[in-house]
Design an enzyme around this catalytic site. Structure first.
Site, short mmCIF file in Angstrom:
data_model
loop_
_atom_site.label_atom_id
_atom_site.label_comp_id
_atom_site.label_asym_id
_atom_site.label_seq_id
_atom_site.Cartn_x
_atom_site.Cartn_y
_atom_site.Cartn_z
N LYS A 14 0.75 -1.07 -0.01
CA LYS A 14 0.00 0.04 0.08
C LYS A 14 0.93 1.30 0.03
O LYS A 14 0.63 2.29 -0.73
CB LYS A 14 -1.01 -0.04 1.20
CG LYS A 14 -1.84 -1.26 1.32
CD LYS A 14 -2.96 -0.91 2.49
CE LYS A 14 -2.62 -0.96 3.87
NZ LYS A 14 -1.83 -2.27 4.22
N ARG A 89 -9.84 0.50 8.95
CA ARG A 89 -9.42 -0.90 9.32
C ARG A 89 -10.34 -1.69 10.12
O ARG A 89 -10.24 -2.98 10.46
CB ARG A 89 -8.16 -0.68 10.06
CG ARG A 89 -6.70 -1.15 9.30
CD ARG A 89 -6.00 -0.93 10.23
NE ARG A 89 -4.59 -1.25 10.09
CZ ARG A 89 -3.52 -1.03 9.48
NH1 ARG A 89 -3.31 0.22 9.06
NH2 ARG A 89 -2.16 -1.56 9.60
N ARG A 128 11.42 -6.23 4.63
CA ARG A 128 11.34 -4.57 5.22
C ARG A 128 12.01 -4.60 6.81
O ARG A 128 12.61 -3.48 7.00
CB ARG A 128 9.78 -4.56 5.24
CG ARG A 128 9.50 -2.96 5.29
CD ARG A 128 7.97 -2.45 4.82
NE ARG A 128 7.28 -2.91 6.31
CZ ARG A 128 5.96 -2.62 6.04
NH1 ARG A 128 5.21 -2.03 4.97
NH2 ARG A 128 5.18 -2.65 7.16
N ARG A 134 11.14 -0.51 11.97
CA ARG A 134 9.70 -0.80 12.61
C ARG A 134 9.84 -2.00 13.34
O ARG A 134 10.24 -2.95 12.89
CB ARG A 134 8.76 -0.82 11.74
CG ARG A 134 8.26 0.57 10.87
CD ARG A 134 7.16 0.11 9.84
NE ARG A 134 6.04 -0.31 10.27
CZ ARG A 134 4.92 -0.37 9.75
NH1 ARG A 134 5.10 0.07 8.43
NH2 ARG A 134 3.69 -0.94 10.25
N ARG A 146 -0.47 -9.18 13.22
CA ARG A 146 -1.09 -8.34 12.46
C ARG A 146 -1.80 -8.95 11.23
O ARG A 146 -2.85 -8.19 10.70
CB ARG A 146 0.28 -7.31 11.60
CG ARG A 146 0.63 -6.03 12.86
CD ARG A 146 2.05 -5.87 12.58
NE ARG A 146 2.26 -5.12 11.57
CZ ARG A 146 3.27 -4.96 10.62
NH1 ARG A 146 4.27 -5.83 11.03
NH2 ARG A 146 3.07 -4.26 9.63
P1 AMP Z 1 0.66 0.56 9.15
O1 AMP Z 1 1.74 1.28 9.06
O2 AMP Z 1 -0.77 0.99 8.43
O3 AMP Z 1 0.98 -1.13 9.05
O4 AMP Z 1 0.13 0.66 10.61
C1 AMP Z 1 0.89 0.48 11.77
C2 AMP Z 1 0.19 0.40 13.04
O5 AMP Z 1 -0.56 1.23 13.35
C3 AMP Z 1 -0.87 -0.88 13.18
O6 AMP Z 1 -0.23 -2.27 13.12
C4 AMP Z 1 -1.92 -0.49 14.00
O7 AMP Z 1 -1.35 -0.71 15.48
C5 AMP Z 1 -1.82 1.10 13.96
N1 AMP Z 1 -2.85 1.68 12.93
C6 AMP Z 1 -2.62 2.26 11.75
N2 AMP Z 1 -3.63 2.57 10.98
C7 AMP Z 1 -4.76 2.18 12.09
C8 AMP Z 1 -6.21 2.18 11.85
N3 AMP Z 1 -6.80 2.52 10.84
N4 AMP Z 1 -6.71 1.57 12.92
C9 AMP Z 1 -6.12 1.10 14.02
N5 AMP Z 1 -4.82 0.96 14.08
C10 AMP Z 1 -4.07 1.57 13.16
#
Ligand code: AMP
Length: 191
Positions: A14, A89, A128, A134, A146
């Site tokens: 994404k 999400r 990654r 991260r 996740r």
């Molecule tokens: P991402 O970079 O999109 O993989 O997000 C990293 C982490 O941020 C996720 O594993 C969640 O802990 C949190 N996070 C990001 N976006 C959301 C969302 N829309 N709702 C809830 N948690 C989120």
């Protein structure tokens, strides 16, 4: 105004595709994951609250996420359109987004869902993790959690938009350019 949701499991690509989409279509990118990481690095109260969920690969509570998105939309009122990445999400977030859009006389044109098989996701996230810094990419149990959270809490969001006839599935395996070309074909139908 064109508003798009880029959807898919962690590791689906994404972030990579978002950069290309916003470049081509002049959209404003909103990645809730990036926003949380920014808060974290700045040590804000919101960042501190989000950290314990992010560290375990769990979702940050809906109320916190929705408030942050609402704030972002308010701060970018002259945007030509938004690309939502990693949001919504949960179905509650999707409902809140629809309500926010309606208030602003906007709507979601399409949800583009990147499809990538489980083994490939794990491989990409581990790779990654070698460079991203991260913590949620560094441990196989966090990666698996996740992906599980995605299946349990996030996948119903695709059904939510499918019912509105807005879901478009795209194969997320292939070269970056091939995938971007498939995404562009979908977007062209809506511009
Ligand atoms: P991402 O970079 O999109 O993989 O997000 C990293 C982490 O941020 C996720 O594993 C969640 O802990 C949190 N996070 C990001 N976006 C959301 C969302 N829309 N709702 C809830 N948690 C989120």
């Amino acid at each position: 105004m064109l508003n798009i949701i880029l959807f898919g499991p962690p590791g689906a690509g994404k972030g990579t595709q978002s950069e290309k989409i916003i470049g081509k279509y002049g959209l404003t990118h909103i990645s809730t994951g990036d926003l949380f990481r920014k808060h974290l690095s700045e040590g804000t109260p919101l960042g501190k609250e989000a950290q314990r969920y992010m560290d375990q690969g769990n979702l940050v509570p809906d109320k916190v996420v929705i408030g942050m998105v609402d704030q972002f939309l308010k701060e970018h009122q002259d945007a030509e359109g938004f690309l939502f990445d990693g949001f919504p999400r949960t179905v509650a977030q999707a409902q809140a987004l629809d309500a926010l859009m309606e208030q602003k006389d906007m709507h979601i044109a399409v949800m583009i869902a990147l499809e990538v098989d489980h083994q490939e996701l794990v491989k990409r996230l581990q790779l990654r993790g070698e460079t991203s810094g991260r913590s949620d990419d560094q441990h196989i149990d966090k990666i698996e959690n996740r992906i599980q959270v995605y299946h349990r809490e996030t996948l119903p969001v695709a059904t939510y938009y499918e019912k509105q006839d807005k879901l478009e599935k795209v194969n997320g395996v292939g070269s970056i350019e091939e995938i971007f070309s498939s995404i562009s074909n979908v977007i062209e139908k809506h511009v």
